[in-house]
Scaffold this active site. Sequence first.
Site, PDB file in Angstrom:
ATOM      1  N   ARG A   2       0.849  -1.192   0.000  1.00 23.89           N
ATOM      2  CA  ARG A   2       0.000   0.000   0.000  1.00 23.89           C
ATOM      3  C   ARG A   2       0.894   1.254   0.000  1.00 23.89           C
ATOM      4  NH1 ARG A   2      -4.116  -0.635   4.511  1.00 23.89           N
ATOM      5  NH2 ARG A   2      -5.293  -1.866   3.025  1.00 23.89           N
ATOM      6  N   ARG A   6      -1.481   6.585   6.597  1.00 24.91           N
ATOM      7  CA  ARG A   6      -1.429   7.626   7.621  1.00 24.91           C
ATOM      8  C   ARG A   6      -0.130   8.422   7.629  1.00 24.91           C
ATOM      9  NH1 ARG A   6      -3.256   4.339  12.817  1.00 24.91           N
ATOM     10  NH2 ARG A   6      -2.428   2.643  11.569  1.00 24.91           N
ATOM     11  N   ARG A  15      -9.169  10.966   6.031  1.00 25.19           N
ATOM     12  CA  ARG A  15      -9.668  10.071   7.090  1.00 25.19           C
ATOM     13  C   ARG A  15     -10.339  10.859   8.212  1.00 25.19           C
ATOM     14  NH1 ARG A  15      -8.041   4.951   8.150  1.00 25.19           N
ATOM     15  NH2 ARG A  15      -9.590   5.128   9.801  1.00 25.19           N
ATOM     16  N   ASP A  52      -8.619  -3.139   0.681  1.00 19.49           N
ATOM     17  CA  ASP A  52      -8.159  -4.008   1.764  1.00 19.49           C
ATOM     18  C   ASP A  52      -8.487  -5.458   1.447  1.00 19.49           C
ATOM     19  OD1 ASP A  52      -7.060  -3.661   4.714  1.00 19.49           O
ATOM     20  OD2 ASP A  52      -8.422  -5.372   4.663  1.00 19.49           O
ATOM     21  N   TYR A 127      -7.385 -14.632   8.921  1.00 21.14           N
ATOM     22  CA  TYR A 127      -8.116 -13.519   9.541  1.00 21.14           C
ATOM     23  C   TYR A 127      -9.550 -13.923   9.875  1.00 21.14           C
ATOM     24  CZ  TYR A 127      -4.654  -9.792   8.820  1.00 21.14           C
ATOM     25  OH  TYR A 127      -3.546  -9.004   8.891  1.00 21.14           O
TER      26      TYR A 127
END
Lengths: 326, 326
Positions: A2, A6, A15, A52, A127
């Site tokens: 990615r 941030r 965001r 994602d 996950y």
Amino acid sequence: MRQAGRYLPEYREIRERVGGFLDVCYTPELAAEVTLQPIRRYGFDAAILFSDILLVPHALGREVEFRTEVGPVLEPLREDGVAKLSQDGIEERLEAVYAAARVVKRELPSEVALIGFAGAPWTVAAYMIEGRGGTDFANVIRWAWQAPASFGVLIDILTGATVRHLSAQIFAGAEAVQLFDSWAGIAAEPLFRYWCLDPAREIVARLNDLHPGVPVIGFPRAAGANLIAYARETGIACLGLDTSVPLDWAARELQPYVAVQGSLDPILLAAGGAALQVEARRICAELAGGPHVFNLGHGIRKETPPEHVQQLLEAVRGDSSSRLEV
Amino acid sequence: MRQAGRYLPEYREIRERVGGFLDVCYTPELAAEVTLQPIRRYGFDAAILFSDILLVPHALGREVEFRTEVGPVLEPLREDGVAKLSQDGIEERLEAVYAAARVVKRELPSEVALIGFAGAPWTVAAYMIEGRGGTDFANVIRWAWQAPASFGVLIDILTGATVRHLSAQIFAGAEAVQLFDSWAGIAAEPLFRYWCLDPAREIVARLNDLHPGVPVIGFPRAAGANLIAYARETGIACLGLDTSVPLDWAARELQPYVAVQGSLDPILLAAGGAALQVEARRICAELAGGPHVFNLGHGIRKETPPEHVQQLLEAVRGDSSSRLEV
């Protein structure tokens, strides 16, 4: 890896305005904007669609939530939940992703490639079963050893969903796709072979049938010497290397079979300084004898000063042997 | 791998009576008793001294605490703390460990070997700097990249302390020693070379000088293809394999140079069943062409039913090619 995130003030601004991580992923204009931010700032050779890997289990009907400072939290999947997973209409449920890809494609300079991605079945299953990252993964590993039949059904569903999701991204404009198997390293050898290698081979074969000439990049993180089989047996065009891979070995054992991508330590990128320049040049030099796409060996860290990325880009572009080759 | 632990009722009984984990480590009779428990129960071919890799930083003057359900917690080391670390008298401070080794040696049947151990400098430094496990290790990695001079001083101190601690265990009766580099896998390639490989080579060379013929076992966990260099360049006699290592590759690339030890998935041992037998026999068969010590690929889990260990032992001993060769 990615590219947005941030570490970029323009991403944090979005965001703060929008709120949730999933809201960005599911709003085509926002996902496209965030995808384009690092391209505008740095002029990378390729853009990675902002999305994602957990959108696939979400589209299969599982609850997925992104909590600040915690990361993704899923409702843990149990064996009796497998039969309820449904691939029906997953392309409709993930339409926002493809809409974002179309916007990005339209706005990207023609010489900048667009890369789509998905999680590999093993990692997505991990996950789904654990319910979050940061565990010791005992639940997914135990299930894989103890009940290979039901685990195989789950992996088959994820394999099918992954092919559909990547194919739709290619139809929407992605010129290469990457398969992230972030937790490949937790699989004991037989589990790796059944649940990482075999699904990757099937995904690549089906995508190559549907989209001849579109390269598939595989990233089985921490797979160690299993990278040899992954490079030679899955049909992938390019193999992502994590930070631990010895590069003389990669040049000898992997580059004769596939392009490689990697492998700068993101902690070094955040730290910066002379060591960053030295290490970037070392990576380029060690892999100069074969096809190499310069990249990080893991995701960029939120504390990374944006100017370090610029310095890295200059160090790598000073080395003409390592331009993006996708 | 540690053989004793919470999976054994006789160990839990001692812990309930005594309390702290460190109290067991520092009380020779208790450490010896706990070391002998799995030998009495199972008749393994070798006993691993019950102790912990964090006794070395404790002996160097750092605070170390074992908290229930949390694990070890250390006062995080900063750069200005390195100069205060003192090797003076560490053998005196760790005398209880050697006393335990002497008790074990006296009580062990003569055909059962005693194995001592220590943490490798990189892994011990990681715990000292992070203050606990379960982090992303960014502090130790950043320090290693940014300030190699002070990091090198720390590694040198730990290298010296490790040699002294292992040497003292050998004087006390250990017939082989193991160096646990549990966090080798987080080191990017140059960090692995400087801070895992080079210290291992120095430790082995100094121990071989002091104790000719005493084998040193190295276990750089998750080191992937870096195992090749570790096997060929450090002088170790035996290399521990984690669960992820492909065994045909290990047979080809590692066994011609060193004995190998491993690599059953401890989650499979806890799960049991037919897959456990199949996998144990597969490991023995794949490594039958060279020297192999059967072992787990990581530590035994507390939920392991003790009878699964017995079943595993029978499966392995049914295969005569894989008796302990230390």
